[in-house]
Design an enzyme around this catalytic site. Structure first.
Site, PDB file in Angstrom:
ATOM      1  N   THR A 138      -5.549  -7.959  10.609  1.00  0.00           N
ATOM      2  CA  THR A 138      -5.898  -6.610  10.175  1.00  0.00           C
ATOM      3  C   THR A 138      -5.642  -5.573  11.271  1.00  0.00           C
ATOM      4  O   THR A 138      -4.997  -4.547  11.032  1.00  0.00           O
ATOM      5  CB  THR A 138      -7.395  -6.554   9.783  1.00  0.00           C
ATOM      6  OG1 THR A 138      -7.662  -7.615   8.878  1.00  0.00           O
ATOM      7  CG2 THR A 138      -7.752  -5.221   9.185  1.00  0.00           C
ATOM      8  N   HIS A 174      -1.767  -5.501   1.384  1.00  0.00           N
ATOM      9  CA  HIS A 174      -3.047  -6.170   1.151  1.00  0.00           C
ATOM     10  C   HIS A 174      -2.798  -7.573   0.610  1.00  0.00           C
ATOM     11  O   HIS A 174      -1.889  -7.770  -0.194  1.00  0.00           O
ATOM     12  CB  HIS A 174      -3.878  -5.391   0.113  1.00  0.00           C
ATOM     13  CG  HIS A 174      -5.069  -6.175  -0.355  1.00  0.00           C
ATOM     14  ND1 HIS A 174      -6.259  -6.194   0.340  1.00  0.00           N
ATOM     15  CD2 HIS A 174      -5.222  -7.027  -1.403  1.00  0.00           C
ATOM     16  CE1 HIS A 174      -7.104  -7.012  -0.280  1.00  0.00           C
ATOM     17  NE2 HIS A 174      -6.495  -7.524  -1.335  1.00  0.00           N
ATOM     18  N   ARG A 195       2.727  -7.141   9.166  1.00  0.00           N
ATOM     19  CA  ARG A 195       2.076  -6.067   9.934  1.00  0.00           C
ATOM     20  C   ARG A 195       2.589  -6.041  11.366  1.00  0.00           C
ATOM     21  O   ARG A 195       2.804  -4.967  11.942  1.00  0.00           O
ATOM     22  CB  ARG A 195       0.552  -6.254   9.893  1.00  0.00           C
ATOM     23  CG  ARG A 195      -0.034  -5.937   8.512  1.00  0.00           C
ATOM     24  CD  ARG A 195      -1.490  -6.348   8.427  1.00  0.00           C
ATOM     25  NE  ARG A 195      -2.108  -5.918   7.176  1.00  0.00           N
ATOM     26  CZ  ARG A 195      -3.308  -6.329   6.771  1.00  0.00           C
ATOM     27  NH1 ARG A 195      -4.011  -7.189   7.504  1.00  0.00           N
ATOM     28  NH2 ARG A 195      -3.810  -5.889   5.627  1.00  0.00           N
ATOM     29  N   ARG A 200      -1.867 -14.719   3.871  1.00  0.00           N
ATOM     30  CA  ARG A 200      -2.602 -13.981   4.917  1.00  0.00           C
ATOM     31  C   ARG A 200      -1.941 -14.202   6.284  1.00  0.00           C
ATOM     32  O   ARG A 200      -1.876 -13.284   7.094  1.00  0.00           O
ATOM     33  CB  ARG A 200      -4.075 -14.429   4.971  1.00  0.00           C
ATOM     34  CG  ARG A 200      -4.869 -14.137   3.703  1.00  0.00           C
ATOM     35  CD  ARG A 200      -5.519 -12.790   3.674  1.00  0.00           C
ATOM     36  NE  ARG A 200      -6.476 -12.569   4.734  1.00  0.00           N
ATOM     37  CZ  ARG A 200      -7.176 -11.441   4.862  1.00  0.00           C
ATOM     38  NH1 ARG A 200      -7.003 -10.443   3.984  1.00  0.00           N
ATOM     39  NH2 ARG A 200      -8.024 -11.282   5.838  1.00  0.00           N
ATOM     40  N   LYS A 205       0.842  -1.199   0.000  1.00  0.00           N
ATOM     41  CA  LYS A 205       0.000   0.000   0.000  1.00  0.00           C
ATOM     42  C   LYS A 205       0.883   1.258   0.000  1.00  0.00           C
ATOM     43  O   LYS A 205       2.103   1.172   0.196  1.00  0.00           O
ATOM     44  CB  LYS A 205      -0.918  -0.031   1.224  1.00  0.00           C
ATOM     45  CG  LYS A 205      -1.856  -1.255   1.265  1.00  0.00           C
ATOM     46  CD  LYS A 205      -2.825  -1.132   2.435  1.00  0.00           C
ATOM     47  CE  LYS A 205      -3.616  -2.397   2.674  1.00  0.00           C
ATOM     48  NZ  LYS A 205      -4.617  -2.223   3.757  1.00  0.00           N
ATOM     49  N   PHE A 215     -15.421   3.734   7.578  1.00  0.00           N
ATOM     50  CA  PHE A 215     -14.067   4.110   7.161  1.00  0.00           C
ATOM     51  C   PHE A 215     -13.839   3.993   5.656  1.00  0.00           C
ATOM     52  O   PHE A 215     -12.719   4.187   5.175  1.00  0.00           O
ATOM     53  CB  PHE A 215     -13.010   3.283   7.929  1.00  0.00           C
ATOM     54  CG  PHE A 215     -13.127   1.776   7.753  1.00  0.00           C
ATOM     55  CD1 PHE A 215     -12.569   1.128   6.650  1.00  0.00           C
ATOM     56  CD2 PHE A 215     -13.798   1.021   8.702  1.00  0.00           C
ATOM     57  CE1 PHE A 215     -12.673  -0.245   6.501  1.00  0.00           C
ATOM     58  CE2 PHE A 215     -13.904  -0.366   8.560  1.00  0.00           C
ATOM     59  CZ  PHE A 215     -13.342  -0.999   7.450  1.00  0.00           C
TER      60      PHE A 215
HETATM   61  P1  IDP Z   1      -7.505  -7.018   5.462  1.00  0.00           P
HETATM   62  O1  IDP Z   1      -6.691  -5.948   4.785  1.00  0.00           O
HETATM   63  O2  IDP Z   1      -6.738  -7.673   6.575  1.00  0.00           O
HETATM   64  O3  IDP Z   1      -8.129  -7.989   4.517  1.00  0.00           O
HETATM   65  P2  IDP Z   1     -10.173  -5.852   5.785  1.00  0.00           P
HETATM   66  O4  IDP Z   1     -11.088  -6.161   6.917  1.00  0.00           O
HETATM   67  O5  IDP Z   1     -10.504  -6.417   4.439  1.00  0.00           O
HETATM   68  O6  IDP Z   1      -8.691  -6.253   6.232  1.00  0.00           O
HETATM   69  O7  IDP Z   1     -10.075  -4.264   5.690  1.00  0.00           O
HETATM   70  C1  IDP Z   1      -9.464  -3.660   4.578  1.00  0.00           C
HETATM   71  C2  IDP Z   1      -8.598  -2.530   5.056  1.00  0.00           C
HETATM   72  O8  IDP Z   1      -9.397  -1.510   5.621  1.00  0.00           O
HETATM   73  C3  IDP Z   1      -7.600  -2.903   6.172  1.00  0.00           C
HETATM   74  O9  IDP Z   1      -6.412  -3.483   5.688  1.00  0.00           O
HETATM   75  C4  IDP Z   1      -7.355  -1.556   6.822  1.00  0.00           C
HETATM   76  O10 IDP Z   1      -6.389  -0.816   6.072  1.00  0.00           O
HETATM   77  C5  IDP Z   1      -8.707  -0.878   6.683  1.00  0.00           C
HETATM   78  N1  IDP Z   1      -9.505  -1.038   7.906  1.00  0.00           N
HETATM   79  C6  IDP Z   1     -10.049  -2.158   8.398  1.00  0.00           C
HETATM   80  N2  IDP Z   1     -10.732  -1.942   9.538  1.00  0.00           N
HETATM   81  C7  IDP Z   1     -10.602  -0.618   9.770  1.00  0.00           C
HETATM   82  C8  IDP Z   1     -11.107   0.255  10.798  1.00  0.00           C
HETATM   83  O11 IDP Z   1     -11.794  -0.160  11.732  1.00  0.00           O
HETATM   84  N3  IDP Z   1     -10.756   1.561  10.678  1.00  0.00           N
HETATM   85  C9  IDP Z   1     -10.002   2.038   9.645  1.00  0.00           C
HETATM   86  N4  IDP Z   1      -9.521   1.264   8.656  1.00  0.00           N
HETATM   87  C10 IDP Z   1      -9.815  -0.048   8.711  1.00  0.00           C
HETATM   88 MG    MG Z   2      -9.654  -7.762   3.118  1.00  0.00          MG
END
Ligand code: IDP
Ligand code: MG
Length: 147
Positions: A91, A115, A102, A85, A9, A57
């Site tokens: 996350t 990602h 991470r 993953r 990212k 968000f």
């Molecule tokens: P992932 O990247 O681990 O698959 P997802 O739940 O798909 O996680 O969320 C996508 C992206 O959105 C996350 O990587 C993070 O950058 C952002 N994100 C997830 N949850 C939050 C939140 O509660 N606040 C702000 N950003 C979030």
């Molecule tokens: Mg995701």
């Protein structure tokens, strides 16, 4: 054999972590079949994160992911979707274990560096959103990494 979409990212690119992240997947034994530095459009970003469109968000997330260059990649390997993953880590930054990307490098959930697709369906959709079919190079390795 599976393929997945991995993306460094904008925060990872700006912090100079492309090499570190690529290196981890290389050392694991996965095969890089496509990769490019790109700035993704809002349309691509909204499609990529469509599952989050109702989340509070979402706007912030689209702003962030389009804010600068990313390094988009397609990687190949057995069970790569679940294994990548695991390597990326959880996350939420507080749940991301040391030893994961991470866990080792991210200190905020909104800026979690990388990602990775979460299912074969997401992988196909995400790869199609960023790459042409012809971008993926087909090749056989002279030696497999687990030998
Ligand atoms: P992932 O990247 O681990 O698959 P997802 O739940 O798909 O996680 O969320 C996508 C992206 O959105 C996350 O990587 C993070 O950058 C952002 N994100 C997830 N949850 C939050 C939140 O509660 N606040 C702000 N950003 C979030
Ligand atoms: Mg995701």
């Amino acid at each position: 054999m599976e393929r997945t979409f991995i993306m460094v990212k904008p925060d990872g690119v700006q912090r100079g972590l492309i090499g570190e992240i690529v290196s981890r997947f290389e050392r694991k034994g996965f095969k890089l079949v496509a990769g490019k530095v790109m700035i993704i459009s809002r349309k691509q970003a909204e499609f990529h994160y469509a599952e989050h469109s109702e989340k509070p968000f979402f706007g912030e997330l689209v702003d962030f992911i389009t804010s600068g260059p990313v390094f988009a990649m397609v990687w190949e390997g057995d069970d790569i979707i679940s294994l990548s993953r695991l390597m990326i880590g959880k996350t939420k930054v507080a749940d991301a274990q040391p030893g994961t990307i991470r866990g080792d490098y991210a200190s905020h959930t909104n800026f979690n560096l990388v990602h990775g697709s979460d299912s074969p369906e997401s992988a196909a959709r995400e790869i199609g959103n960023m790459f042409e079919e012809s971008d993926a190079v087909q090749f056989e390795r002279a030696i497999e990494p687990w030998i």
